[in-house]
Design a protein around this motif. Structure first.
Motif, mmCIF file in Angstrom:
data_model
loop_
_atom_site.group_PDB
_atom_site.id
_atom_site.type_symbol
_atom_site.label_atom_id
_atom_site.label_comp_id
_atom_site.label_asym_id
_atom_site.label_seq_id
_atom_site.Cartn_x
_atom_site.Cartn_y
_atom_site.Cartn_z
ATOM 1 N N UNK A 64 -4.007 -8.067 -4.996
ATOM 2 C CA UNK A 64 -4.017 -6.806 -4.320
ATOM 3 C C UNK A 64 -4.089 -5.735 -5.428
ATOM 4 N N UNK A 65 -3.312 -5.989 -6.601
ATOM 5 C CA UNK A 65 -3.190 -4.889 -7.738
ATOM 6 C C UNK A 65 -4.548 -5.197 -8.332
ATOM 7 N N UNK A 66 -4.997 -6.312 -8.656
ATOM 8 C CA UNK A 66 -6.060 -6.462 -9.401
ATOM 9 C C UNK A 66 -7.492 -5.773 -8.807
ATOM 10 N N UNK A 67 -7.477 -5.560 -7.384
ATOM 11 C CA UNK A 67 -8.696 -4.960 -6.786
ATOM 12 C C UNK A 67 -8.298 -3.648 -6.487
ATOM 13 N N UNK A 68 -7.007 -2.951 -6.830
ATOM 14 C CA UNK A 68 -6.602 -1.628 -6.689
ATOM 15 C C UNK A 68 -6.627 -0.839 -7.997
ATOM 16 N N UNK A 69 -6.761 0.565 -7.849
ATOM 17 C CA UNK A 69 -6.705 1.462 -9.045
ATOM 18 C C UNK A 69 -5.187 2.003 -8.878
ATOM 19 N N UNK A 70 -4.283 1.877 -9.716
ATOM 20 C CA UNK A 70 -2.993 2.556 -9.740
ATOM 21 C C UNK A 70 -3.134 3.854 -10.185
ATOM 22 N N UNK A 71 -3.048 4.693 -9.176
ATOM 23 C CA UNK A 71 -3.541 6.060 -9.763
ATOM 24 C C UNK A 71 -2.082 6.895 -9.567
ATOM 25 N N UNK A 72 -1.759 7.342 -10.901
ATOM 26 C CA UNK A 72 -0.594 8.287 -11.101
ATOM 27 C C UNK A 72 -0.728 9.639 -10.473
ATOM 28 N N UNK A 73 0.149 10.075 -9.771
ATOM 29 C CA UNK A 73 0.017 11.407 -9.243
ATOM 30 C C UNK A 73 1.469 12.229 -9.397
ATOM 31 N N UNK A 74 1.258 13.345 -10.277
ATOM 32 C CA UNK A 74 2.602 14.119 -10.504
ATOM 33 C C UNK A 74 2.267 15.467 -10.243
ATOM 34 N N UNK A 75 3.480 15.885 -9.404
ATOM 35 C CA UNK A 75 3.526 17.221 -8.821
ATOM 36 C C UNK A 75 4.644 18.287 -9.492
ATOM 37 N N UNK A 76 3.874 19.248 -9.999
ATOM 38 C CA UNK A 76 4.772 20.068 -10.744
ATOM 39 C C UNK A 76 5.022 21.208 -9.725
ATOM 40 N N UNK B 65 -1.953 3.458 -4.423
ATOM 41 C CA UNK B 65 -2.819 2.313 -4.883
ATOM 42 C C UNK B 65 -3.987 2.500 -4.079
ATOM 43 N N UNK B 66 -5.293 2.749 -4.776
ATOM 44 C CA UNK B 66 -6.357 3.260 -4.125
ATOM 45 C C UNK B 66 -7.362 2.107 -4.304
ATOM 46 N N UNK C 120 0.797 -1.180 0.053
ATOM 47 C CA UNK C 120 -0.144 0.137 -0.085
ATOM 48 C C UNK C 120 0.911 1.213 -0.217
ATOM 49 N N UNK C 121 2.073 1.117 0.222
ATOM 50 C CA UNK C 121 2.698 2.517 0.309
ATOM 51 C C UNK C 121 3.213 2.836 -1.292
ATOM 52 N N UNK C 122 2.612 4.242 -1.187
ATOM 53 C CA UNK C 122 2.777 4.955 -2.525
ATOM 54 C C UNK C 122 4.397 4.373 -3.233
#
Length: 469
Positions: free
Chosen positions: A428-440, A103-104, A83-85
Motif C-alpha cells: 500500500x505504501x509503495x503505491x501511495x505518496x506519503x504527503x506531509x501536511x504542516x498547519x501553522x 496517504x494519497x 488510509x487514516x492520516x
C-alpha cells in the motif's frame, strides 16, 4: 498500437484524479469484486496456468490463488487504518503547529508481470495498487499466453478500462508503455530487465518498485538437522520446477553434513514430486519449464558445469522438447562455471562443502546482495552472526520461501535483487505518496525568531538549539 496505448493512458488521467476524493468504500468494493471473480473462476485460473507451466492443481491453489485472496483479505481488514492520516509530534521547535502524514494515491500505475507465477505476480501488485486508490495498466508476460489471455478476460469483465486495463504483447508494447510518464511502475522479473525498466522510468522521474532475483544462498551448518533441511529445501527449490525468484539457488553445507543431507534430499524428491513412483517424467505433481528456450539455457549451464568437473549425484535426465528437466543435484562445482555465476531459475541445485564458516560469509559478501538468504542451524550464535554479517532482501532461519506470504513483513530485495517493498501495508505504501501536511497558526510563528537580521539573543538561541535539538 501506440495510439491505442496512448488513448488508454490519457483516459486514466481523469479517473486517477477522481479517485483522489473517492471514498475508501469504493476501493474496498473493487477489491471485493476481484476476490469474488477469483473464487468463482478458480477452474479457469487452474486451466490457464496448467496450460502454460503444467503446474499441479494444488500448487496453483496455494501459490497462485491463495496468495492473492489472502492479500485481498488483509487489505480489506486493514485499509481503513492504512488510509487514516497519521498525526505526528511537532516537538519543541514547532510549538503551535500541527502536522500529519496523508496517504494519497500516486495516480496512473504500470504493472509488469513475469511468467513464473503468471497470475499471482500480476494480480497481487494490483491489489496494493487498487487499495492505494490508483488506476493501472497491466502488462502480463507473453511467455505464458494462456494466463495472459485469462487476465485480460478477467479485467475486462471486472473493470472499466479507465480504472484497470490490460495491454498484451512483447517488447514493442512494453517499450511504448515505458515511454509514458506513469506515476509509478511496478516490475517483477530479472535484474537485467529491471535495469532497462529503471532507465526508462528515469526519463520521466517515475518511481519504481523492482522485484528482481539473484542467487539466494543456503547455509547448512554442523548443528543443523539435515533431514529437516532437506525436506524444506526440496519443496522450496523444486516446486514450480525451480522457477521461483526466492528459491534456494545454491547450498553451502558443512563437510560432515553432506552425505546425510544428500540421502535425505533424494528421499524427499521422490516423496514430494513422485509419490506414486511413476518416474519423474510422468509424475503429475512435477511442473515444467516455461518454454524450450529456457529449457535449453538450463541444459547448457548443466553441461557447462559437468564439463568443468561437477559431479551429478542425483537426477540429470532431461528432454528439452517436453520442457522437462529432472531435479538435479551437483557437487564439486568449479567456481568459474556458469551455474555458480548465474541465477539458475530451474530444478538444478549446486552444492559446495565448507569447513570454515568465515569463507562462506566472505563469498556471500563478495557477490551481489541476494533477494533471500537461508540458514539452517540450531546455534543462536551462528544465527546472529549471519544476521549481522550478511545483507539480503530477507533472511529465513530453518526454512525457505515462506517469508514471501507473511502478511506483516515487507517483501523485496536490495540493490541488484530489487528496489522497494511489497505486500500488505508495505505494498500500500509503495503505491501511495506519503504527503506531509504542516498547519501553522496565523500570525505568530517560531520561525520569526530567525528572520534576519540574526544577532544578539537570536545567535545565542540558535547556538543553544544546535547543541540540544
Amino acid at each position: 498500437m501506440r495510439d491505442t496505448i496512448n488513448r488508454l493512458f490519457v483516459n486514466q488521467q481523469k479517473k486517477s484524479q477522481e479517485l483522489r476524493i473517492a471514498p475508501i468504500a469504493d476501493r474496498k468494493a473493487e477489491l471485493k469484486k476481484l476476490k469474488k471473480w477469483i473464487l468463482t473462476h478458480k477452474d479457469r485460473i487452474r486451466k490457464a496456468v496448467y496450460t502454460d507451466l503444467r503446474k499441479p492443481e494444488s500448487d496453483i491453489d496455494i501459490t497462485e490463488i491463495f496468495t492473492v485472496t489472502s492479500e485481498i483479505n488483509h487489505a480489506l481488514r486493514k485499509l481503513n487504518v492504512w488510509t487514516e492520516p497519521k498525526r505526528v509530534s511537532s516537538g519543541f521547535t514547532y510549538i503551535g503547529t500541527s502536522a500529519k502524514i496523508m496517504y494519497e494515491p500516486k495516480g496512473r500505475c504500470l504493472i509488469i508481470a513475469p511468467w513464473n507465477f503468471p497470475f499471482q505476480l500480476m494480480v497481487s501488485p494490483l491489489v496494493s495498487c487498487l487499495a492505494a486508490g490508483n488506476t493501472a495498466i497491466l502488462k502480463p508476460s507473453e511467455n505464458t499466453p494462456a494466463t495472459s489471455t485469462l487476465i485480460k478476460e478477467m479485467i475486462s469483465e471486472l473493470y472499466a478500462p479507465e480504472l484497470v486495463t490490460v495491454v498484451e504483447g512483447a517488447i514493442e508494447e512494453t517499450q511504448i508503455l515505458l515511454s509514458l510518464p506513469f506515476d509509478h511502475i511496478f516490475f517483477t522479473g530479472s535484474t537485467a530487465v529491471g535495469k532497462i525498466i529503471m532507465a526508462a522510468a528515469a526519463k520521466n522521474l517515475t518511481s519504481v518498485t523492482l522485484e528482481l532475483g539473484g542467487k539466494s544462498p543456503v547455509i547448512i551448518d554442523q548443528t543443523a538437522d539435515t533431514d529437516d533441511a532437506a525436506r524444506k529445501i526440496v519443496w522450496g527449490r523444486f516446486t514450480n520446477n525451480g522457477q521461483t525468484c526466492i528459491a534456494p539457488d545454491y547450498i553451502f553445507i558443512h563437510t560432515h553434513q553432506l552425505d546425510s543431507f544428500v540421502a535425505s534430499t533424494k528421499k524427499y524428491i521422490a516423496q514430494l514430486f513422485d509419490p506414486e513412483s511413476q518416474g519423474m517424467r510422468h509424475a503429475d505433481g512435477y511442473s515444467r519449464i516455461v518454454n524450450e528456450k529456457q529449457a535449453n539455457r538450463l541444459v547448457d549451464i548443466l553441461n557447462d558445469a559437468v564439463t568443468k568437473g561437477a559431479k551429478v549425484i542425483a537426477g540429470g535426465d532431461h528432454d528439452v522438447t517436453q520442457r522437462y528437466i529432472e531435479p538435479t543435484l551437483l557437487t564439486h562445482i568449479d567456481e568459474t562455471s556458469r551455474i555458480w555465476q548465474e541465477e539458475i531459475f530451474g530444478p538444478i541445485m549446486p552444492i559446495q562443502t565448507y569447513d570454515d564458516l568465515a569463507t562462506v560469509i566472505q563469498h556471500i559478501n563478495t557477490q551481489e546482495k541476494p533477494l533471500s538468504l537461508y540458514l539452517f542451524s540450531k546455534s543462536s550464535v551462528t544465527q546472529k552472526l549471519i544476521e549481522q554479517q550478511t545483507s539480503a532482501g530477507s533472511m529465513v532461519i530453518n526454512d525457505v520461501v515462506i517469508q514471501y506470504a507473511h502478511p506483516n513483513l515487507p517483501f523485496g530485495g536490495v540493490n541488484h535483487s530489487g528496489i522497494g517493498k511489497s505486500h500488505g501495508h508495505f505494498g500500500f505504501l509503495e503505491f501511495s505518496n506519503q504527503k506531509s501536511i504542516l498547519k501553522q497558526r496565523i500570525g505568530l510563528t517560531n520561525a520569526s525568531l530567525f528572520y534576519p537580521p540574526v544577532g544578539g539573543f537570536k545567535k545565542i538561541l540558535l547556538k543553544w538549539m544546535i547543541n540540544h535539538f
